[in-house]
Design an enzyme around this catalytic site. Sequence first.
Site, PDB file in Angstrom:
ATOM      1  CG  ASP B  10       2.418 -27.344  37.910  1.00 47.96           C
ATOM      2  OD1 ASP B  10       1.391 -27.167  38.602  1.00 47.96           O
ATOM      3  OD2 ASP B  10       2.587 -28.340  37.171  1.00 47.96           O
ATOM      4  CE1 TYR B  12      -0.132 -33.890  43.239  1.00 51.17           C
ATOM      5  CE2 TYR B  12      -0.682 -31.565  43.551  1.00 51.17           C
ATOM      6  CZ  TYR B  12      -0.481 -32.835  44.067  1.00 51.17           C
ATOM      7  OH  TYR B  12      -0.605 -33.036  45.420  1.00 51.17           O
ATOM      8  NE  ARG B  41      -2.086 -33.659  34.827  1.00 51.10           N
ATOM      9  CZ  ARG B  41      -1.908 -32.682  35.693  1.00 51.10           C
ATOM     10  NH1 ARG B  41      -2.547 -32.676  36.845  1.00 51.10           N
ATOM     11  NH2 ARG B  41      -1.087 -31.688  35.432  1.00 51.10           N
ATOM     12  CB  SER B 121       0.394 -26.773  43.593  1.00 53.23           C
ATOM     13  OG  SER B 121      -0.367 -27.931  43.358  1.00 53.23           O
TER      14      SER B 121
END
Lengths: 226, 226
Positions: B10, B12, B41, B121
Site C-alpha cells: 500500500d 498512503y 485523512r 494504491s
Amino acid sequence: MDHPKAVLFDAYGTLFDVYSVGLLAEQLFPGQGQALSVLWRDKQIEYTRLVTTSSEGAHYQPFWELTRASLRYACKRLGLALTAEHEQHLMNEYRHLSAFPENREVLQVLRTRGIPTGILSNGDPQMLGVAVRSAGLEGLLDHVISVDTVRKYKTHPEAYRLGVQALKRPASQILFVSCNAWDALGATWFGYRTLWVNRYRLPFEELGTQPTRTGSTLDDVLSFFE
Amino acid sequence: MDHPKAVLFDAYGTLFDVYSVGLLAEQLFPGQGQALSVLWRDKQIEYTRLVTTSSEGAHYQPFWELTRASLRYACKRLGLALTAEHEQHLMNEYRHLSAFPENREVLQVLRTRGIPTGILSNGDPQMLGVAVRSAGLEGLLDHVISVDTVRKYKTHPEAYRLGVQALKRPASQILFVSCNAWDALGATWFGYRTLWVNRYRLPFEELGTQPTRTGSTLDDVLSFFE
C-alpha cells in the site's frame, strides 16, 4: 414541484438518537462516555462499508453484530476494559435508543394527511422491531424496511432500491429523510428527493452533490407538504 | 509455508506518511494541525468508500480530487478558513509526503533477492508517480498500480485483483503489506498473504479475520523471507 407521495426515514441517527447511549457509557467509563459513543458510532458505520465494499455480500454481518464488533473495537482503541457485563449492558441500551422528541408528531401529521411512510434502515429486522416499539412509533409507520434482505448496507444502490420496491413508486416521488449527511448524499445519488436534517450543524459532504433541502429537526419534513 | 513470490505495498500510510502534512497544517492553523491532518485523512478514506459503494463507478472521482474534497470538509468541520492559497499549499505538501525511513532499505533487500515488488494504491497514477519520485523510491519498484484503472477503491475486490493481474500469480503467493488495518483486512479477505504494519499500536479490526502477520515497521516484511 408536486408534493412527495411518500416519505422514507433513516432510523439510526434520524429517528433514534444513537448518542443516547453516551449517558450509560459515561456511567461505566467516567470521563470517556462521549468519546466512546462517538467512536462506537463511527466504527459501526465504517464496518457497514467495509463488509459491503469488500464483496457481494460474502462478508456481510447483520447490523447487530457490527454494532457489537464496533463497540469492542472502540473500547480497545480507548483503552477501556469492556467486561461481558458492560458489553451486555451497552448493547441492551443500544437496543432501546431514545427517539428524538418531535418524531411522533411529524409521523402523526403525515398519517393524518394520508402520506405513506416507512423506515429504510441498516438495522436488522429484529433490532428495528424492538427500536420502533420501544420508541412508541408502532402503528405510525407503514413499512419497516431492513437492508438485511439484500445483505448490502447503504449507500449501496440495492439497499436504496428496497424503498422504491416497497412503496411501488419511482424514487423521484419519494422523500428520503436522514440526519446522516452520507445517507442523504447516497439517497440523492440514487434519485430520491432528500431532506438532510442537520441536527449537529455540520458541513455537508464535499462531493459535488447537495440534498434537495437541508433542515434542522424532523419538523422540516412538513415543509415539503406546504 | 513457502516464501511469498512477490510483495505488494500500500502507498498512503504505508510507504508515505500521510500525517507528515501535520507540520504545515500546524503552521497554517496553530493548535489545529494534528486535528486537521487526522480528520483530513479519515474523511479522505470515507470518501473513497462512499463513491465506491454508491455505484459501479458512476460517482468515482480520482484520489487527488477526493483528497481536495476531504481537506475542504475537514476545514469546514473544524471551523478553519481555508484560503485558496492555503489549499494549494496543503495539497502540494500532500503531493510530496515524507517516506517512512526504513522503506528504501527494505525495498533494496527485496530487489537484491530478486523478489518482484509493486505498489497497489488508491492514489491516481499522477499522484503516485510524483510521490514515488519525491520519496526517492524510483527504480526500486517493479509495478506501480493504481485503482484508477477500475474506478473502484480498495477494499473492492476489483481493486485488489489488479495486483494479481500485474504480478501474474495467485494472491496466495503474494504478500500484501499495509499499515492501514482496513486494507490489511480487505487484502486478507481477497486472498493475499498479509502483513499489517501496526505503526500506531492500534487494535486490529474486530470483524473476525486476522492478517497473516502483524509487525511494527516495514522491516517486518523481511521476516517472511527468513
